[in-house]
Design a protein around this motif. Structure first.
Motif, PDB file in Angstrom:
ATOM      1  N   ILE A   1       8.441 -27.611  -4.328  1.00  0.00           N
ATOM      2  CA  ILE A   1       7.230 -28.039  -3.618  1.00  0.00           C
ATOM      3  C   ILE A   1       6.592 -29.134  -4.452  1.00  0.00           C
ATOM      4  O   ILE A   1       6.352 -28.938  -5.639  1.00  0.00           O
ATOM      5  CB  ILE A   1       6.252 -26.859  -3.434  1.00  0.00           C
ATOM      6  N   VAL A   2       6.348 -30.299  -3.853  1.00  0.00           N
ATOM      7  CA  VAL A   2       5.741 -31.394  -4.601  1.00  0.00           C
ATOM      8  C   VAL A   2       4.419 -31.758  -3.945  1.00  0.00           C
ATOM      9  O   VAL A   2       4.370 -32.166  -2.789  1.00  0.00           O
ATOM     10  CB  VAL A   2       6.676 -32.617  -4.661  1.00  0.00           C
ATOM     11  N   VAL A   3       3.326 -31.610  -4.713  1.00  0.00           N
ATOM     12  CA  VAL A   3       1.971 -31.810  -4.205  1.00  0.00           C
ATOM     13  C   VAL A   3       1.449 -33.144  -4.719  1.00  0.00           C
ATOM     14  O   VAL A   3       1.469 -33.388  -5.926  1.00  0.00           O
ATOM     15  CB  VAL A   3       1.048 -30.669  -4.699  1.00  0.00           C
ATOM     16  N   ALA A   4       0.973 -34.032  -3.822  1.00  0.00           N
ATOM     17  CA  ALA A   4       0.490 -35.332  -4.279  1.00  0.00           C
ATOM     18  C   ALA A   4      -0.522 -35.919  -3.324  1.00  0.00           C
ATOM     19  O   ALA A   4      -0.384 -35.814  -2.104  1.00  0.00           O
ATOM     20  CB  ALA A   4       1.668 -36.298  -4.441  1.00  0.00           C
ATOM     21  N   GLY A   5      -1.559 -36.528  -3.892  1.00  0.00           N
ATOM     22  CA  GLY A   5      -2.550 -37.250  -3.085  1.00  0.00           C
ATOM     23  C   GLY A   5      -2.334 -38.737  -3.249  1.00  0.00           C
ATOM     24  O   GLY A   5      -1.214 -39.190  -3.390  1.00  0.00           O
ATOM     25  N   MET A   6      -3.369 -39.530  -3.236  1.00  0.00           N
ATOM     26  CA  MET A   6      -3.307 -40.980  -3.425  1.00  0.00           C
ATOM     27  C   MET A   6      -2.211 -41.602  -2.546  1.00  0.00           C
ATOM     28  O   MET A   6      -2.233 -41.404  -1.347  1.00  0.00           O
ATOM     29  CB  MET A   6      -3.062 -41.332  -4.892  1.00  0.00           C
TER      30      MET A   6
END
Lengths: 254, 254, 254, 254, 254, 254, 254, 254
Positions: free
Chosen positions: C179-184
């Motif tokens: 699971i890879v969580v990222a904003g921006m």
């Protein structure tokens, strides 16, 4: 009108003057029409309603006191703290025999001096607990507009197993319209419309987050539904759904 | 690297020169890494693929001829007229023993000189006839990546009665992943995910009109789904769904 | 059903009556199905969960007390002040031997009377410190659904140098899903998917400002990714990502 | 101006008249300024350019013939069929010694009677084959504005292994600015900016489909980039990127 | 690597084992690269920065204390009340000789133990008073990255008369880049770029209401500008503009 | 200018030097123009205005004190608590004979030392009670710009019967422009424009919810109106509508 | 089911096997339900319909021939050239006595072997000539679903004078529902709903340009309507409006 | 009306019957009003116009022949090929002495039997060559509505130097309103409004690409303008701008 045109022909008034007189006259006729029309709200059975958001306490109180003379008024989207602020100003109505009810969940204040006769049944179903506020708004306005209302709250699509028994019960009661309230992916009205053959009024709610924030996903999914027999009202518009359902009963009743 | 820094300390090179050398050296190391990595596509079992839209016929032919040396290449989103225009240039590959298949519905050209061993089963379901094009894209890439694929097309949600028997059949076959393709209100993946307990990969399609045009309603409805066990790929991205499903089988297989 | 139709043929009931009876009967069958299905949540291993936003304290307490009978319940998106308001009402569960855990960062309340057996490993990676809240939500639900979880937080793409060693460590542990969580700009899942050959579940977060506000840029970038083997869940939907990863392990396990 | 005011004071002109005279006078001054400024384009080294879309063939021809007197003109976004339609009308310029070049890929027509002296180097990188059209537009305008241009096309992020050697080569050449053209998820400029320490000008392209259609995902991802040293121009705006890069060289050169 | 492959050929390890070893090895190489790269921030002259929004006080303090060892750190988007909450925890740095500056307008906390040498000049112009906060963020980061900064605030386009004298003054100072900050209709960068021949970096701000709310009108107008020599950063991204301008000076300087 | 060019020809200055001198000279001329132009605001009769949102109390006070010297200043969007915070600092102006008026509903602070002569009549109509705030902003600025203003508030389209008599009264007064303020579906300006033959300036308001939130539905409906003679200003932009109406009267007056 | 559980208890089957059997059994029950349900379309009186867009000619022909066995089928959104291409393949149905009607304006192909009995009246009103296509789609489906339909086309709001006499005529005919079709600013349904007290079904059309392009302004204006008794269907969804109106008549009829 | 009510009181008619009669009567009154109003178009001086897009050739011809009886009709958005298809059907009008003019650039067909008297002057300015089509639409309708029109096309903001002399010339002619047409970043109306003190009507055009595609950037920039005295019409709505400008002259004239 002939008079004005004849004066114009005789040269007694200028074309500009004639034009202005005609314009004024037309508006006057419309005004007469408007006066006749003031009886409309009473005839159709839908109570006068005001939308509290964006209004000062003073304005709300003034409008309630004025309109209540007609026998009934609903104030929608009235947050609890606003209700607390204005309620003491409504004693004068209570003294006149008005019943004053505030429903915290639906955020509706109802002021009335008579009960409404019921003309038929509708059902209201919500997908989740968070949609109940909108459903209650629909319920109250529909009841005030003459509908007997059966509710089945929190029967969402994810747990489809809660849905079927509720629909069975509602249909056995001979309801004529179903209001289905749902946020998130807004799939419940489609599923329900696939199971029943009465009109389904979809009410998308702003419950949701991410792509669902604001209720547009639910709204668009309902509008885009493949199932037959669905029409939709604005996001969170329980009021409009209740009025629309009541209008259908009204129309049947004629 | 130590060498460079020592030269810097001895004053044999300027700090600016040293900085530039270091930068170049780092990039060189990355380049070495890249060379090792060229074997990756073969190992993971997903064939090299190119996206035909926005490319000239010449460019497509050149890429096919070049990459085909690796044994297999897929050209996706290749419209029929474009395929007609380039197919004569592929004779040279046919002569070398390559099999050349164009699937009109999926708009995929597949060039390969060997068959792939199957490692497990996945299922693909579509809501309507119009979604089949995207589903076929998913099927072909998944098969090329080592999946045995079971399909059930046109089992849309409005006619929910077509759905159940297909799901039953698919589940009896021990499939490990379900790809569910749907346009319009995009409700099918939610409904399916409520009935099965294997991963569901939703593929929204751009089939629809009005608020559904472009597939955003379907996409957002799937992302917003209340049902557990759903993840989503881009609109019309049959390719990505097929690869993702194959990657799951891959990961299981290790 | 035959009975009803025979009565109809014999004229014992009117067609309208027959239609109504048939409809009711069908719904009843569905209802039976629903009863069977109530065991589903337990079998799949994913704990019952409720979404706290938009619910009153009273409603939340009532639901917890009711569902806890099944052994386990998660309350997601429960802000700290809300937790403080309801926690004293949960003593009755503590007395019954339930373990009551509130995770401030993940905003999850977990109530359970037994531990879950682990069936396999997944990894969770976040781009920045601000994404940890969403990642923790994913971790807790995945653990409760039977996953052993390895985490590597704050390994964002701008400082790409922190990324590699973490991925190496995670891959050595034989994880089956990342699971890879990222904003921006949401680029981390693409970069990771380019380095590994296991399924990557992208979780866009609403961290960001300007064009990135609300998380749509991250979401769309992940959906649009050129790298193979990525699927995506809703913005900030750590819960959904955790469930999806667990469903993959589940499916492998069968 | 004093004159006008004095006349006003003496009552020789009315205040209204004075106001009008003053207004006219101010505009006249601005007009004088404008005349001085016509030399600007030549000084800055950026050739006069016209945007062909939305213009008739007649209009384009007329503008070319008129502006070519200044020595150089570019026509951008000129589709091939439009070029075929107008090219015979440009013989008169060829006869005068103008060089007439049409670049099909870049869709640029270049008419000029002299070569430009190069003042420094820039680099242009594209993610995919489909982005080359925009990159070529940037290359031609940058060259005409005095830049020596190094290109590395089709070094997309998914196949990150093609990227490193190209960047190494470009950096060894002492380029001062990098233009990075990318569609889809638009991640390439971020990755490049993380590897170099010269300004990176991101050019999003409209290559993509689904959520990436139109190029907004690429644009927003670049604007939202976590990597330092990036600025962005409009979608598909190769022209603007080329001019911006040239302006940086220009500014260095002073 | 050869070693692994030889073992594979000799049958000492299985293909699966070999594959895993190769993968791990590649990542290890990347890791080595990463170690070399940690010097990058210092070399480019841009201070390490963290974005405070979405981070807890504890997290911010921990990061500051850790990174400050490198000599300098900026905390951006740090609201005043957050600064008040954490400042006492920074005494330990003050005791070590660090200078600790909080700029309320720019919402930046700067912690450093040395001054930066200036390498050239840039200018910053804002349209209105409300844009100054973003401009100050740009100013501080640019100064820390080695730029001497000239500012001209509140010279908006509506009162175009305030603009000209400021630009004249700035240009006389031999600035190499102009940062132009503007909200509302975002026209200022276009107007400025029409008057100067150095690079203009546009920074749209979220100042505005109605159609301008959030800054998208300003952003899109800047991207769409007809004037040459403009590139743009994210809405309210003073930080990015400052870094980009410094990178240009940097690149000139080499 | 000739002087500079001659020096250049004689070789007394370098081309670079000449270019810089010319640039500076041009800007200087523009600066002269700007000085002349400072009288503009007074001539056109529209008072200097500042927008309070996004400005500190200190900034607002400083601007008021400075601009008030010109005789008049309006501060728009000044929330009541902000007014309370700054009002004591305006005593110095009161002492000088300025009149200081704060209108809570319109959120406008008006500071002036003279009354404006009226030049003609305009009308302002609002659909609902909630739109009055915007209408009052329009009224105050229009009055200060020389308009006599007739108002008819709360004559919304749903209760069309309240509309006609108001329009009749307003038209009898020979108004030259009508400002029509409406939120929700924004239909009022269309209806009014169908009844009158003077210019209608539509002002959409952000009153509404669901699809109407933010005022875009009202704005787009007004722009899309089938009725002739409507133009529109920004959402909630009472100020702009008032100025535009005054400019029409102004133009008539010349 | 009991059987399976007993086997499990006796250890004759494994828990995994039991789980799989139970799952299959549940799906089988649903399948039985689906078989019962196939009679639904006939009972509700709405003809089976297929949406032609996105389907091949072959697919359309195959579906028509298959479904026509049920007695009636509508093909919607069938462009004239597509109809020309398939019509010869329908001779076999004509030979069987089917009536085959193609309505060019509504783009509907209707194949049927019997006429429908009318159950009540509805009205359809369009704002402009361009909306007639959508209105005709609604008319045909409503007629086929048992409605007598009164139409009044091209009575748009700008020329409000054409509206009143039509409404009067329609109301005198005792219609129970009004479908109001409108593009542009979408105001007609609101105006109509203000004049009548029967349900109004709004159908936004994609007629319009600029901000109205695609029909979203019309849709949102209808949803946002202040007038009571309106619900809305998807843009250009004449089919859905016709079905919804018929469902209301249906529900009244029971 | 009294009659109906008396009958009701006497019991001669039922309440339902009375309600129906009253409703019909009201509509009849409105209908009378409508008859009076048919003279409106002629009085206000704006010719009847129809929008050709979305209409069949037959429909257009029928409407032209019918409305032309009133003396004048405009057909807008009539593409050249459509004009070619219908022109032969207009001979009958030519024979009656009508003048038939088709303007290819403006895509307007004008049919009229008399010239209009001019009442005042307006100006029209366009930013670029591509905006001329919209400007010509505005010019023709304004001329037909009684305006003398001065035009200055292609004076865009990027080359600001072309703007000033045109504005000077136009202002010397005593124009009362300026229509300013602009695509791309839509800055021209703001700049013009800063230089003149007459009303400026902004017309955004759909010229542009990337973020400017469709004209929304231009529209929003104009709405968001800081300059006073601007109002806006729909994207590409030259017709509406011309009518609005004529309405201002009209209003002045009374």
């Amino acid at each position: 009108m002939r008079e004005i045109l004849q004066k114009l022909i005789k040269g007694e008034i200028s074309p500009k003057k004639a034009e202005k007189l005609l314009k004024t006259m037309q508006i006057a006729e419309l005004e007469d029409f408007a006066k006749i029309d003031t009886g409309r709200d009473v005839r159709t059975g839908i109570p006068e309603a005001i939308f509290a958001e964006g209004k000062d306490d003073d304005e709300i109180i003034k409008i309630i006191l004025k309109i209540a003379d007609k026998g009934r008024i609903m104030v929608t989207r009235l947050r609890e703290e606003k209700y607390e602020a204005i309620k003491e100003h409504l004693h004068v109505l209570a003294d006149k025999g008005f019943k004053i009810d505030y429903n915290r969940k639906a955020r509706i204040l109802l002021v009335k001096d008579h009960e409404v006769e019921k003309r038929g049944k509708i059902g209201i179903i919500t997908a989740g607990t968070s949609d109940i506020s909108v459903a209650e708004e629909a319920r109250i306005v529909a009841e005030e507009a003459g509908c007997e209302v059966l509710t089945a709250y929190d029967v969402g699509v994810a747990g489809i197993h809660r849905l079927f028994s509720h629909i069975k019960k509602i249909l056995q009661e001979d309801v004529k319209v179903l209001i289905v309230v749902a946020g998130m992916e807004g799939a419940l009205p489609s599923v329900v419309a696939g199971l029943v053959d009465i009109p389904v009024v979809g009410v998308p709610t702003s419950v949701g987050y991410g792509v669902g924030e604001g209720g547009f996903t639910a709204l668009f999914a309902m509008l885009q539904s493949c199932a037959p027999g669905i029409a939709v009202v604005n996001i969170d518009n329980g009021f409009g759904a209740g009025v629309f359902a009541a209008t259908i009963l009204n129309s049947m009743d004629k």
